[in-house]
Design an enzyme around this catalytic site. Structure first.
Site: not given
Ligand SMILES: *Cc1c(COP(=O)(O)O)cnc(C)c1O
Length: 389
Positions: A46, A144, A173, A229, A273, A321, A323
């Site tokens: 996942k 859940r 689970h 799993r 910043y 920042c 990026d």
């Protein structure tokens, strides 16, 4: 040491996630040995294989002994099918009822816990002249997802008449599989055993019975049942300290970039910043790397993390920042932050991974962020290009 010329980096941006598929395969083999022959291994991929890239990881895992795969969302499952993955895929929760046709068309097995969803799935399958396989999810105490354990037999009796449905598995689970000798774990396991017995007692086929995640697989071989799993462990990360002595795992992900700009600012100049860092003295280099919080480098790490360059640790400075981020190189200092030489344009910067004798692991970053290793690797999967080695 990570030398500039040795490292492959993307042509369009000097930042990347390195995924070591050989290490991934060795981790899968280690779990395969632990689980043993009679039990199936479902690899959990996942969130794009916990940020590592689902399609290449699935192929590597299958070559090392994985039997089945699990994802969280319908779209994750469809993407694997469209990439040509033909092995069984489980969706770990019950998706919205509107996607039953998609599930049938792509042969994706959903978790099921409501009669309405199950019957809609059966109808969709029958309309396409198919049989939809599903896994019954049971809530044994995590609160859940899943059918309440008291209602398991009743749900099956409500849906079992449908010729378009086949129960391929029954699972639960654990909330506390990573805690040693835990009472709540034992309680969940007992409730799961009772629910499976009740189904069998009512003459209902359970399909594959499974409950263990990574910590359960490592700590509780008594409840491997028909399938384990395994998620986080495959990526070389331990879910808790208690599992460390039980199995050797190799980290699969490294995160690196290159210096895209470097200079010696004047004393007193601010960085980033808000100018939250000011250059305190002469001969401090400030270098910029194109990785930011939109790449999964959490902004809360600002002024509170280190990177490796030329085998030495350097302090990240200024606010991270979206990026980019900056780090400081104390060229004068005789202390540990001194690199062996000033950094240069193009030098390789390691955020997670090894550089010479130094390394920064995912756990270090998770601790600084006050989170768990799972979140750190998922976050780095967001935008950075992946390089498979
Ligand atoms: C994510 C998940 C797993 C895998 O958990 P790990 O701790 O990463 O091994 C297994 N089962 C379910 C239902 C999950 O949601």
């Amino acid at each position: 040491m990570v030398e500039r010329g040795r490292v492959q980096s993307p042509g369009t941006r000097w930042s990347w996630v390195e995924v070591n598929l050989a290490a991934l395969r060795r981790n899968v083999s280690a779990f395969r040995r632990l689980i043993g022959r009679g039990t199936q291994m479902m690899c959990v991929v996942k969130a794009d294989a916990y940020g590592h890239g689902a399609v290449p990881c699935v192929r590597a895992m299958h070559s090392a002994g994985a039997d089945q795969f699990a994802v969280a969302t319908v779209n994750e499952g469809v993407a694997l099918r469209e990439a040509g993955v033909e092995w069984p895929i489980l969706i770990l929760s019950e998706p919205p009822v509107d996607c039953v046709d998609t599930l049938v068309a792509h042969d994706l097995m959903p978790a099921v816990y409501t009669a309405d969803f199950a019957l809609a799935l059966g109808e969709a399958a029958a309309a396409q002249n198919r049989v939809a396989r599903y896994h019954l999810a049971i809530d044994t105490g995590m609160t859940r997802i899943g059918v309440r354990r008291q209602d398991v037999v009743e749900l099956r009796r409500t849906i079992d008449f449908h010729r378009g449905l086949e129960c391929a598995g029954t699972f639960t689970h654990f909330a506390t599989a990573d805690v040693l000798d835990d009472w709540d774990f034992a309680l969940q396991l007992n409730r799961f055993r009772e629910a499976v017995e009740a189904l069998r007692g009512a003459g209902l086929d359970t399909g594959l019975v499974h409950c263990d995640n990574t910590p359960g697989t490592i700590m509780h071989p008594e409840c491997h049942f028909d399938m384990c799993r395994v998620g986080i462990g495959l990526y070389g990360l331990h879910p808790a300290d208690v599992t460390r002595p039980r199995i050797d795992l190799e980290p699969v992900m490294s995160v690196r970039g290159r210096v895209v700009r470097v200079l010696y600012p004047s004393v007193g100049d601010g960085v980033g910043y808000g100018l939250t860092y000011r250059v305190p003295k002469q001969n401090i280099q400030i270098a910029t790397v194109p990785i930011g919080y939109a790449d999964g480098l959490a902004r809360e790490l600002s002024n509170n993390m280190e990177v490796l360059v030329n085998g030495f640790r350097c302090r990240q400075v200024g606010n991270i920042c979206m990026d980019q981020f900056m780090f400081a190189v104390d060229v004068n200092s005789a202390r540990s932050y001194r690199p062996n030489r000033p950094v240069e344009y193009g030098d390789v910067v390691t955020l997670v991974g090894e550089d010479g004798d130094e390394h920064i692991d995912v756990e270090e970053m998770a601790a600084r962020r006050n989170t768990i290793n799972y979140e750190v690797v998922c976050d780095f999967g967001m935008r950075l290009e992946k390089i498979y080695t």
